[in-house]
Design a protein around this motif. Structure first.
Motif, PDB file in Angstrom:
ATOM      1  N   LYS A  31       3.190 -50.156  69.067  1.00  0.00           N
ATOM      2  CA  LYS A  31       2.977 -48.854  68.442  1.00  0.00           C
ATOM      3  C   LYS A  31       2.095 -48.992  67.202  1.00  0.00           C
ATOM      4  N   ARG A  32       2.347 -50.000  66.398  1.00  0.00           N
ATOM      5  CA  ARG A  32       1.540 -50.223  65.197  1.00  0.00           C
ATOM      6  C   ARG A  32       0.116 -50.629  65.563  1.00  0.00           C
ATOM      7  N   LEU A  33      -0.023 -51.438  66.584  1.00  0.00           N
ATOM      8  CA  LEU A  33      -1.347 -51.848  67.054  1.00  0.00           C
ATOM      9  C   LEU A  33      -2.145 -50.636  67.521  1.00  0.00           C
ATOM     10  N   VAL A  34      -1.502 -49.735  68.236  1.00  0.00           N
ATOM     11  CA  VAL A  34      -2.181 -48.524  68.696  1.00  0.00           C
ATOM     12  C   VAL A  34      -2.603 -47.671  67.513  1.00  0.00           C
ATOM     13  N   GLU A  35      -1.702 -47.471  66.545  1.00  0.00           N
ATOM     14  CA  GLU A  35      -1.998 -46.615  65.396  1.00  0.00           C
ATOM     15  C   GLU A  35      -3.065 -47.215  64.486  1.00  0.00           C
ATOM     16  N   ASP A  36      -2.973 -48.512  64.207  1.00  0.00           N
ATOM     17  CA  ASP A  36      -3.851 -49.129  63.217  1.00  0.00           C
ATOM     18  C   ASP A  36      -5.160 -49.673  63.779  1.00  0.00           C
ATOM     19  N   VAL A  37      -5.186 -50.020  65.062  1.00  0.00           N
ATOM     20  CA  VAL A  37      -6.383 -50.638  65.617  1.00  0.00           C
ATOM     21  C   VAL A  37      -7.049 -49.747  66.658  1.00  0.00           C
ATOM     22  N   PHE A  38      -6.315 -49.382  67.694  1.00  0.00           N
ATOM     23  CA  PHE A  38      -6.933 -48.676  68.813  1.00  0.00           C
ATOM     24  C   PHE A  38      -7.308 -47.238  68.481  1.00  0.00           C
ATOM     25  N   ALA A  39      -6.497 -46.523  67.722  1.00  0.00           N
ATOM     26  CA  ALA A  39      -6.818 -45.132  67.376  1.00  0.00           C
ATOM     27  C   ALA A  39      -8.102 -45.050  66.545  1.00  0.00           C
ATOM     28  N   PRO A  40      -8.247 -45.849  65.456  1.00  0.00           N
ATOM     29  CA  PRO A  40      -9.520 -45.789  64.717  1.00  0.00           C
ATOM     30  C   PRO A  40     -10.703 -46.286  65.548  1.00  0.00           C
ATOM     31  N   LEU A  41     -10.471 -47.254  66.392  1.00  0.00           N
ATOM     32  CA  LEU A  41     -11.536 -47.795  67.231  1.00  0.00           C
ATOM     33  C   LEU A  41     -12.036 -46.748  68.215  1.00  0.00           C
ATOM     34  N   SER A  42     -11.146 -45.879  68.682  1.00  0.00           N
ATOM     35  CA  SER A  42     -11.540 -44.881  69.676  1.00  0.00           C
ATOM     36  C   SER A  42     -12.439 -43.809  69.089  1.00  0.00           C
ATOM     37  N   GLU A  43     -12.582 -43.770  67.782  1.00  0.00           N
ATOM     38  CA  GLU A  43     -13.445 -42.775  67.143  1.00  0.00           C
ATOM     39  C   GLU A  43     -14.831 -43.320  66.845  1.00  0.00           C
ATOM     40  N   THR A  44     -15.129 -44.548  67.212  1.00  0.00           N
ATOM     41  CA  THR A  44     -16.435 -45.139  66.924  1.00  0.00           C
ATOM     42  C   THR A  44     -17.447 -44.772  67.995  1.00  0.00           C
ATOM     43  N   ARG A  45     -18.706 -44.899  67.647  1.00  0.00           N
ATOM     44  CA  ARG A  45     -19.776 -44.613  68.605  1.00  0.00           C
ATOM     45  C   ARG A  45     -19.778 -45.621  69.750  1.00  0.00           C
TER      46      ARG A  45
END
Length: 149
Positions: free
Chosen positions: A102-116
């Protein structure tokens, strides 16, 4: 008409000049040679041939549950998986793994999904629209235009 044929001749002449320049380039020649070798290597590979071969019409489907080799193993897995799943859900290791995920999704994957880069990768990996939908979409838009006229 004379302007159109003149512009076509100019375009053809420019294209010939570009081809003449690129044909003499060692970098472009090397790139073409490497491209040809890679293309040949890929087309001769087992994976490429497997992915591009025509389906066999005489395919026989075997239910592995009914075989002597895999049937008992699959039956054992069917019996064990619910117990393992229950134990995992009630274990401290399972709870810790869930928190880490859950923390990995919130801190890494969620911000990463907003990149170009993510958007570009998602656009490149998105499957193409099936031909039926393309034709239906074109037909629908044409029929709508006809109705409005």
């Amino acid at each position: 008409m004379s302007e159109e044929s003149g512009s076509l001749n100019t375009t053809a002449a420019v294209g010939e000049k570009i081809n003449a320049i690129s044909d003499g380039s060692q970098i472009i020649s090397a790139g073409r040679a490497i491209s040809a070798l890679v293309s040949e290597y890929v087309q001769e590979s087992y994976c490429y041939r497997w992915l591009t071969k025509e389906p066999d019409p005489d395919v026989i489907v075997i239910d592995l549950r009914e075989t002597y080799a895999f049937g008992p193993f699959i039956t054992l897995l069917d019996q064990l998986v619910p117990h393992i799943e229950d134990a995992w859900q009630h274990s401290r290791v399972g709870a810790a793994a869930e928190r880490v995920f859950k923390r990995l999704v919130e801190d890494v994957f969620a911000p990463l999904s907003e990149t170009r880069g993510y958007e570009l990768a998602a656009a490149m990996l998105a499957p193409p629209e099936p031909p039926e939908r393309r034709n239906a979409t074109v037909d629908d838009s044409e029929s709508t235009e006809d109705e409005l006229s």
